[in-house]
Motif scaffolding. Structure first.
Motif, PDB file in Angstrom:
ATOM      1  N   ARG A 194       0.836  -1.201   0.000  1.00  0.00           N
ATOM      2  CA  ARG A 194       0.000   0.000   0.000  1.00  0.00           C
ATOM      3  C   ARG A 194       0.867   1.246   0.000  1.00  0.00           C
ATOM      4  N   ALA A 195       0.183   2.385  -0.114  1.00  0.00           N
ATOM      5  CA  ALA A 195       0.870   3.681  -0.131  1.00  0.00           C
ATOM      6  C   ALA A 195       0.390   4.521   1.040  1.00  0.00           C
ATOM      7  N   MET A 196       1.211   5.489   1.449  1.00  0.00           N
ATOM      8  CA  MET A 196       0.861   6.350   2.574  1.00  0.00           C
ATOM      9  C   MET A 196       1.355   7.765   2.294  1.00  0.00           C
ATOM     10  N   ALA A 197       0.540   8.749   2.637  1.00  0.00           N
ATOM     11  CA  ALA A 197       0.925  10.149   2.448  1.00  0.00           C
ATOM     12  C   ALA A 197       0.467  10.963   3.649  1.00  0.00           C
ATOM     13  N   THR A 198       1.256  11.977   3.994  1.00  0.00           N
ATOM     14  CA  THR A 198       0.925  12.857   5.119  1.00  0.00           C
ATOM     15  C   THR A 198       0.847  14.296   4.654  1.00  0.00           C
ATOM     16  N   SER A 199      -0.184  15.012   5.096  1.00  0.00           N
ATOM     17  CA  SER A 199      -0.260  16.464   4.902  1.00  0.00           C
ATOM     18  C   SER A 199      -0.151  17.101   6.275  1.00  0.00           C
ATOM     19  N   GLY A 200       0.699  18.120   6.407  1.00  0.00           N
ATOM     20  CA  GLY A 200       0.866  18.767   7.706  1.00  0.00           C
ATOM     21  C   GLY A 200       0.838  20.279   7.595  1.00  0.00           C
ATOM     22  N   ASP A 201       0.398  20.947   8.673  1.00  0.00           N
ATOM     23  CA  ASP A 201       0.375  22.421   8.668  1.00  0.00           C
ATOM     24  C   ASP A 201       1.721  22.984   9.092  1.00  0.00           C
ATOM     25  N   TYR A 202       2.663  22.104   9.460  1.00  0.00           N
ATOM     26  CA  TYR A 202       3.919  22.523  10.089  1.00  0.00           C
ATOM     27  C   TYR A 202       5.102  22.475   9.122  1.00  0.00           C
ATOM     28  N   ARG A 203       4.853  22.076   7.872  1.00  0.00           N
ATOM     29  CA  ARG A 203       5.983  21.853   6.954  1.00  0.00           C
ATOM     30  C   ARG A 203       6.423  23.143   6.264  1.00  0.00           C
ATOM     31  N   ILE A 204       5.462  23.847   5.682  1.00  0.00           N
ATOM     32  CA  ILE A 204       5.778  25.083   4.956  1.00  0.00           C
ATOM     33  C   ILE A 204       4.807  26.141   5.454  1.00  0.00           C
ATOM     34  N   TYR A 205       5.318  27.228   5.997  1.00  0.00           N
ATOM     35  CA  TYR A 205       4.433  28.285   6.498  1.00  0.00           C
ATOM     36  C   TYR A 205       5.228  29.579   6.631  1.00  0.00           C
ATOM     37  N   PHE A 206       4.509  30.675   6.828  1.00  0.00           N
ATOM     38  CA  PHE A 206       5.185  31.915   7.213  1.00  0.00           C
ATOM     39  C   PHE A 206       4.466  32.473   8.433  1.00  0.00           C
ATOM     40  N   GLU A 207       5.130  33.367   9.147  1.00  0.00           N
ATOM     41  CA  GLU A 207       4.509  33.987  10.322  1.00  0.00           C
ATOM     42  C   GLU A 207       4.425  35.485  10.108  1.00  0.00           C
ATOM     43  N   GLN A 208       3.301  36.050  10.486  1.00  0.00           N
ATOM     44  CA  GLN A 208       3.119  37.503  10.404  1.00  0.00           C
ATOM     45  C   GLN A 208       2.293  37.926  11.612  1.00  0.00           C
ATOM     46  N   ALA A 209       2.762  38.941  12.318  1.00  0.00           N
ATOM     47  CA  ALA A 209       2.071  39.463  13.516  1.00  0.00           C
ATOM     48  C   ALA A 209       1.742  38.332  14.493  1.00  0.00           C
ATOM     49  N   GLY A 210       2.715  37.421  14.683  1.00  0.00           N
ATOM     50  CA  GLY A 210       2.560  36.359  15.673  1.00  0.00           C
ATOM     51  C   GLY A 210       1.639  35.222  15.269  1.00  0.00           C
ATOM     52  N   ARG A 211       1.197  35.228  14.022  1.00  0.00           N
ATOM     53  CA  ARG A 211       0.297  34.166  13.590  1.00  0.00           C
ATOM     54  C   ARG A 211       0.943  33.318  12.496  1.00  0.00           C
ATOM     55  N   ARG A 212       0.710  32.035  12.540  1.00  0.00           N
ATOM     56  CA  ARG A 212       1.287  31.133  11.541  1.00  0.00           C
ATOM     57  C   ARG A 212       0.285  30.927  10.398  1.00  0.00           C
ATOM     58  N   TYR A 213       0.781  31.072   9.168  1.00  0.00           N
ATOM     59  CA  TYR A 213      -0.054  30.829   7.976  1.00  0.00           C
ATOM     60  C   TYR A 213       0.537  29.637   7.218  1.00  0.00           C
ATOM     61  N   SER A 214      -0.221  28.527   7.206  1.00  0.00           N
ATOM     62  CA  SER A 214       0.249  27.299   6.573  1.00  0.00           C
ATOM     63  C   SER A 214       0.067  27.362   5.056  1.00  0.00           C
ATOM     64  N   HIS A 215       0.867  26.558   4.338  1.00  0.00           N
ATOM     65  CA  HIS A 215       0.718  26.498   2.874  1.00  0.00           C
ATOM     66  C   HIS A 215      -0.505  25.685   2.465  1.00  0.00           C
ATOM     67  N   GLU A 216      -1.174  25.040   3.423  1.00  0.00           N
ATOM     68  CA  GLU A 216      -2.393  24.287   3.086  1.00  0.00           C
ATOM     69  C   GLU A 216      -3.556  25.286   3.014  1.00  0.00           C
ATOM     70  N   ILE A 217      -3.997  25.598   1.789  1.00  0.00           N
ATOM     71  CA  ILE A 217      -5.039  26.621   1.578  1.00  0.00           C
ATOM     72  C   ILE A 217      -6.411  25.948   1.467  1.00  0.00           C
TER      73      ILE A 217
END
Length: 294
Positions: A194-217
């Motif tokens: 079988r195959a397995m894949a993971t999506s995470g909010d912690y892999r690619i992001y930027f921070e602005q004004a103390g908030r994290r914005y994930s690349h998962e839109i």
């Protein structure tokens, strides 16, 4: 033999490179960019590879009611995660201007003719949530064509396996602990055939004004996900499907994503971050059954 191994490595690399060449948003000459420039209403004949990926994407869009949407490219760009690398919060006007173009149903596929028709010129496809999984599947096909029955292939968190490891057991694949430095496995999953894949909010992001914005839109809110679901791992028969489903589930979040996984009997593993930053794990019934049976 070393020569056979070298030939196999070349075949695997060629499979991955081919997907990258054809489905890249960073190469003006890629087939995906040709589709994005193509005028609306005019059928465009597609390669077998691109057609298969778009068709799989449309199936996942349908079951997730648009949480996965290949037409999300204008929003990915607006938030600075696409070709425009600016990484800042866009204005409301910028979002409004682009969100009208987002609708997976605006891309019509004809399996008989293997063509795609865009409903409007502004439709732009981004295969970031599915193409890597397809690349892993093609690499697996190259390995099987060489006659190998036992293998594990992993490309940036996407995995496909067959047979068993050197100890004669199912391959043991780690699910990454979100936010851990250095990286470590939070759970270990037996995986064979079988195959397995993971999506995470912690892999690619930027921070602005103390908030994290994930690349998962989230295509529906036109903004990065903001619901505490740190990671979703999906097990499926092929990596392309696992990849797209993991993307859909992380966009849906801990409640709606869980409900979809249970309804469609998806093998999914959710890691939820609570308000205090603590992590909680939850496996769908299908995931628990699969991992106990192995």
């Amino acid at each position: 033999s070393p020569a056979r191994l070298e030939a196999l490595q070349a075949d695997v690399q060629a499979a991955l490179d081919g997907v990258n060449r054809g489905m890249s948003l960073h190469r003006p000459e890629s087939e995906l960019m040709r589709l994005n420039r193509h005028p609306a209403g005019v059928p465009l004949p597609l390669s077998r590879d691109l057609f298969q990926v778009l068709a799989a994407g449309q199936r996942v869009s349908a079951i997730s009611q648009g949480a996965f949407d290949v037409s999300v490219a204008p929003l990915v760009n607006a938030w600075g995660f696409g070709a425009e690398k600016r990484r800042q919060v866009p204005t409301a006007a910028e979002i409004q201007e682009r969100r009208g173009a987002i609708d997976w149903r605006g891309l019509r596929l004809d399996p008989g003719r293997r063509t795609a028709v865009k409903a409007h010129d502004g439709l732009q496809a981004d295969l970031g949530g599915i193409a890597k999984g397809y690349g892993v599947d093609l690499a697996a096909s190259a390995i099987e064509a060489a006659g190998l029955e036992h293998y594990m292939i992993e490309v940036g968190g996407e995995v496909r396996t067959r047979g068993h490891n050197a100890q004669g057991q199912a391959w043991r694949i780690g699910i990454e602990e979100p936010d851990a430095m250095p990286q470590r496995a939070r759970a270990v999953v037996p995986l064979s055939g079988r195959a397995m894949a993971t999506s995470g909010d912690y892999r690619i992001y930027f921070e602005q004004a103390g908030r994290r914005y994930s690349h998962e839109i989230d295509p529906r809110s036109a903004a990065p996900i903001a619901h505490g679901l740190a990671s979703v791992t999906v097990i499926a028969g092929d990596c392309m499907t696992a990849d797209a489903l993991a993307t859909a589930l992380i966009v849906l979040g801990p409640q709606a994503g869980w409900a979809l996984a249970q309804r469609e009997t998806l093998a999914a593993y959710f890691i939820v971050r609570d308000a205090d930053g603590r992590l909680h794990d939850r496996a769908s019934d299908a995931f628990a059954a699969l991992t106990q049976a192995a």
